[in-house]
Scaffold this motif. Structure first.
Motif, PDB file in Angstrom:
ATOM      1  N   ALA A 148       0.855  -1.180   0.000  1.00  0.00           N
ATOM      2  CA  ALA A 148       0.000   0.000   0.000  1.00  0.00           C
ATOM      3  C   ALA A 148       0.898   1.239   0.000  1.00  0.00           C
ATOM      4  O   ALA A 148       2.092   1.146   0.302  1.00  0.00           O
ATOM      5  CB  ALA A 148      -0.889  -0.024   1.237  1.00  0.00           C
ATOM      6  N   PRO A 149       0.374   2.400  -0.348  1.00  0.00           N
ATOM      7  CA  PRO A 149       1.198   3.609  -0.267  1.00  0.00           C
ATOM      8  C   PRO A 149       1.814   3.768   1.118  1.00  0.00           C
ATOM      9  O   PRO A 149       1.133   3.670   2.136  1.00  0.00           O
ATOM     10  CB  PRO A 149       0.192   4.728  -0.562  1.00  0.00           C
ATOM     11  CG  PRO A 149      -0.822   4.080  -1.444  1.00  0.00           C
ATOM     12  CD  PRO A 149      -0.964   2.683  -0.926  1.00  0.00           C
ATOM     13  N   GLY A 150       3.132   3.948   1.155  1.00  0.00           N
ATOM     14  CA  GLY A 150       3.849   4.110   2.414  1.00  0.00           C
ATOM     15  C   GLY A 150       4.351   2.820   3.030  1.00  0.00           C
ATOM     16  O   GLY A 150       5.086   2.863   4.021  1.00  0.00           O
ATOM     17  N   ALA A 151       3.973   1.655   2.490  1.00  0.00           N
ATOM     18  CA  ALA A 151       4.364   0.370   3.067  1.00  0.00           C
ATOM     19  C   ALA A 151       5.750  -0.056   2.573  1.00  0.00           C
ATOM     20  O   ALA A 151       6.253   0.420   1.552  1.00  0.00           O
ATOM     21  CB  ALA A 151       3.333  -0.696   2.744  1.00  0.00           C
ATOM     22  N   ASP A 152       6.368  -1.001   3.346  1.00  0.00           N
ATOM     23  CA  ASP A 152       7.748  -1.431   3.090  1.00  0.00           C
ATOM     24  C   ASP A 152       7.826  -2.904   2.707  1.00  0.00           C
ATOM     25  O   ASP A 152       7.006  -3.730   3.128  1.00  0.00           O
ATOM     26  CB  ASP A 152       8.609  -1.243   4.346  1.00  0.00           C
ATOM     27  CG  ASP A 152       8.706   0.206   4.791  1.00  0.00           C
ATOM     28  OD1 ASP A 152       8.727   1.099   3.922  1.00  0.00           O
ATOM     29  OD2 ASP A 152       8.739   0.444   6.021  1.00  0.00           O
ATOM     30  N   ALA A 153       8.874  -3.221   1.948  1.00  0.00           N
ATOM     31  CA  ALA A 153       9.322  -4.598   1.735  1.00  0.00           C
ATOM     32  C   ALA A 153      10.830  -4.593   1.962  1.00  0.00           C
ATOM     33  O   ALA A 153      11.502  -3.574   1.758  1.00  0.00           O
ATOM     34  CB  ALA A 153       8.981  -5.074   0.333  1.00  0.00           C
ATOM     35  N   TRP A 154      11.379  -5.729   2.380  1.00  0.00           N
ATOM     36  CA  TRP A 154      12.804  -5.740   2.661  1.00  0.00           C
ATOM     37  C   TRP A 154      13.465  -7.036   2.223  1.00  0.00           C
ATOM     38  O   TRP A 154      12.807  -8.075   2.082  1.00  0.00           O
ATOM     39  CB  TRP A 154      13.071  -5.505   4.146  1.00  0.00           C
ATOM     40  CG  TRP A 154      12.714  -6.659   5.042  1.00  0.00           C
ATOM     41  CD1 TRP A 154      11.462  -7.088   5.381  1.00  0.00           C
ATOM     42  CD2 TRP A 154      13.622  -7.534   5.714  1.00  0.00           C
ATOM     43  NE1 TRP A 154      11.529  -8.160   6.224  1.00  0.00           N
ATOM     44  CE2 TRP A 154      12.842  -8.462   6.453  1.00  0.00           C
ATOM     45  CE3 TRP A 154      15.017  -7.614   5.785  1.00  0.00           C
ATOM     46  CZ2 TRP A 154      13.414  -9.462   7.230  1.00  0.00           C
ATOM     47  CZ3 TRP A 154      15.581  -8.611   6.568  1.00  0.00           C
ATOM     48  CH2 TRP A 154      14.792  -9.520   7.278  1.00  0.00           C
ATOM     49  N   SER A 155      14.748  -6.950   1.983  1.00  0.00           N
ATOM     50  CA  SER A 155      15.577  -8.097   1.625  1.00  0.00           C
ATOM     51  C   SER A 155      16.760  -8.130   2.583  1.00  0.00           C
ATOM     52  O   SER A 155      17.369  -7.098   2.875  1.00  0.00           O
ATOM     53  CB  SER A 155      16.067  -7.970   0.173  1.00  0.00           C
ATOM     54  OG  SER A 155      17.036  -8.960  -0.121  1.00  0.00           O
ATOM     55  N   ALA A 156      17.074  -9.325   3.100  1.00  0.00           N
ATOM     56  CA  ALA A 156      18.210  -9.473   4.021  1.00  0.00           C
ATOM     57  C   ALA A 156      19.514  -9.517   3.227  1.00  0.00           C
ATOM     58  O   ALA A 156      19.667 -10.312   2.299  1.00  0.00           O
ATOM     59  CB  ALA A 156      18.045 -10.745   4.835  1.00  0.00           C
ATOM     60  N   LEU A 157      20.450  -8.652   3.580  1.00  0.00           N
ATOM     61  CA  LEU A 157      21.794  -8.628   3.005  1.00  0.00           C
ATOM     62  C   LEU A 157      22.761  -9.066   4.107  1.00  0.00           C
ATOM     63  O   LEU A 157      22.874  -8.396   5.143  1.00  0.00           O
ATOM     64  CB  LEU A 157      22.134  -7.215   2.519  1.00  0.00           C
ATOM     65  CG  LEU A 157      23.573  -6.983   2.060  1.00  0.00           C
ATOM     66  CD1 LEU A 157      23.891  -7.767   0.800  1.00  0.00           C
ATOM     67  CD2 LEU A 157      23.826  -5.484   1.830  1.00  0.00           C
ATOM     68  N   SER A 158      23.425 -10.174   3.909  1.00  0.00           N
ATOM     69  CA  SER A 158      24.306 -10.700   4.953  1.00  0.00           C
ATOM     70  C   SER A 158      25.586 -11.260   4.342  1.00  0.00           C
ATOM     71  O   SER A 158      25.614 -11.679   3.186  1.00  0.00           O
ATOM     72  CB  SER A 158      23.583 -11.781   5.760  1.00  0.00           C
ATOM     73  OG  SER A 158      23.205 -12.854   4.921  1.00  0.00           O
ATOM     74  N   TYR A 159      26.653 -11.255   5.156  1.00  0.00           N
ATOM     75  CA  TYR A 159      27.934 -11.832   4.732  1.00  0.00           C
ATOM     76  C   TYR A 159      28.804 -12.032   5.964  1.00  0.00           C
ATOM     77  O   TYR A 159      28.613 -11.405   7.013  1.00  0.00           O
ATOM     78  CB  TYR A 159      28.641 -10.932   3.714  1.00  0.00           C
ATOM     79  CG  TYR A 159      28.827  -9.504   4.138  1.00  0.00           C
ATOM     80  CD1 TYR A 159      29.973  -9.084   4.830  1.00  0.00           C
ATOM     81  CD2 TYR A 159      27.865  -8.529   3.840  1.00  0.00           C
ATOM     82  CE1 TYR A 159      30.144  -7.766   5.228  1.00  0.00           C
ATOM     83  CE2 TYR A 159      28.032  -7.215   4.228  1.00  0.00           C
ATOM     84  CZ  TYR A 159      29.176  -6.842   4.921  1.00  0.00           C
ATOM     85  OH  TYR A 159      29.329  -5.527   5.314  1.00  0.00           O
ATOM     86  N   THR A 160      29.761 -12.934   5.831  1.00  0.00           N
ATOM     87  CA  THR A 160      30.711 -13.188   6.922  1.00  0.00           C
ATOM     88  C   THR A 160      31.678 -12.023   7.031  1.00  0.00           C
ATOM     89  O   THR A 160      32.134 -11.477   6.012  1.00  0.00           O
ATOM     90  CB  THR A 160      31.486 -14.490   6.654  1.00  0.00           C
ATOM     91  OG1 THR A 160      30.548 -15.563   6.524  1.00  0.00           O
ATOM     92  CG2 THR A 160      32.450 -14.801   7.787  1.00  0.00           C
ATOM     93  N   ASP A 161      31.981 -11.624   8.250  1.00  0.00           N
ATOM     94  CA  ASP A 161      32.932 -10.536   8.491  1.00  0.00           C
ATOM     95  C   ASP A 161      34.244 -10.838   7.768  1.00  0.00           C
ATOM     96  O   ASP A 161      34.874 -11.878   8.007  1.00  0.00           O
ATOM     97  CB  ASP A 161      33.175 -10.408   9.992  1.00  0.00           C
ATOM     98  CG  ASP A 161      34.069  -9.241  10.355  1.00  0.00           C
ATOM     99  OD1 ASP A 161      34.673  -8.626   9.449  1.00  0.00           O
ATOM    100  OD2 ASP A 161      34.172  -8.951  11.560  1.00  0.00           O
TER     101      ASP A 161
END
Length: 215
Positions: A148-161
């Motif tokens: 909806a207007p103003g709503a979010d979606a996200w993707s996890a970005l991860s990696y080993t130090d």
């Protein structure tokens, strides 16, 4: 025996036989109903033309009263790059892993949908890529996310130090995030520090988009 004595006895026997057979004055037998009554039984309140127990259909003959299914609402169109803004959540490190949330927010005035992985590239000040492309978490299920207007979606970005794996690193200036099925990216300032530039270890990995901000 004289006839005068016999006649009353005969008449009495006839009267007894007539009572046993139950003949009525109209000649029908009183021991069974007339043929028409035996065929019909107890009068029914069911209207003519409908079998007992059937409910007449208000929409016409039997078999034609099924209601038509309502048409499904059409799915929103996919989110275009111009509909979105990108942001980077804070690092949530754990067990030697660096974990960020890449967030796409619907800034348009209409609902739109996302499905799949975002495109991700680490670039320098000139816009040139400084690391190999991040890997995709292909073992995770895809889902369509309606925003909806103003709503979010996200993707996890991860990696080993990278300090753990000992690979060479680079510090990108900008993260380019491209929504699924789009070609134009959104720019986000990279604040995560050093990233592996070898493609051999500590390679960043991105997940499919999911609802929410990943907070």
């Amino acid at each position: 025996m004289s006839l005068r004595r016999i006649l009353p006895a005969v008449l009495a026997c006839c009267a007894l036989l007539s009572a046993c057979t139950g003949h009525s004055a109209d000649g029908t037998s009183g021991g069974a109903p007339p043929a028409s009554a035996a065929a019909t039984g107890t009068p029914s309140s069911t209207p003519p033309g409908h079998a007992g127990g059937d409910t007449p259909s208000p929409s016409g003959p039997a078999g034609t009263g099924t209601a038509a299914a309502s048409p499904a609402a059409p799915a929103p169109e996919r989110c275009r790059t111009s509909d979105l803004k990108a942001s980077l959540g804070p690092d949530h490190p754990g067990a030697g892993q660096e974990n960020f949330a890449l967030v796409l927010t619907n800034r348009s005035q209409r609902p739109c949908s996302l499905y799949g992985f975002p495109g991700v590239a680490f670039v320098d000040g000139a816009g040139d890529a400084v690391t190999p492309d991040p890997e995709r978490a292909a073992d995770q299920p895809l889902q369509r996310v309606t925003l909806a207007p103003g709503a979010d979606a996200w993707s996890a970005l991860s990696y080993t130090d990278p300090a753990i794996t000992g690979v060479t690193t680079v510090t990108p200036r900008t993260l380019l995030v491209t929504p699924p099925d789009e070609t134009a990216p959104l720019s986000v300032r990279w604040t995560g520090g050093k990233v592996s530039d070898t493609g051999k270890a500590s390679v960043p990995r991105v997940s499919p988009l999911r609802p929410g901000s990943g907070a």
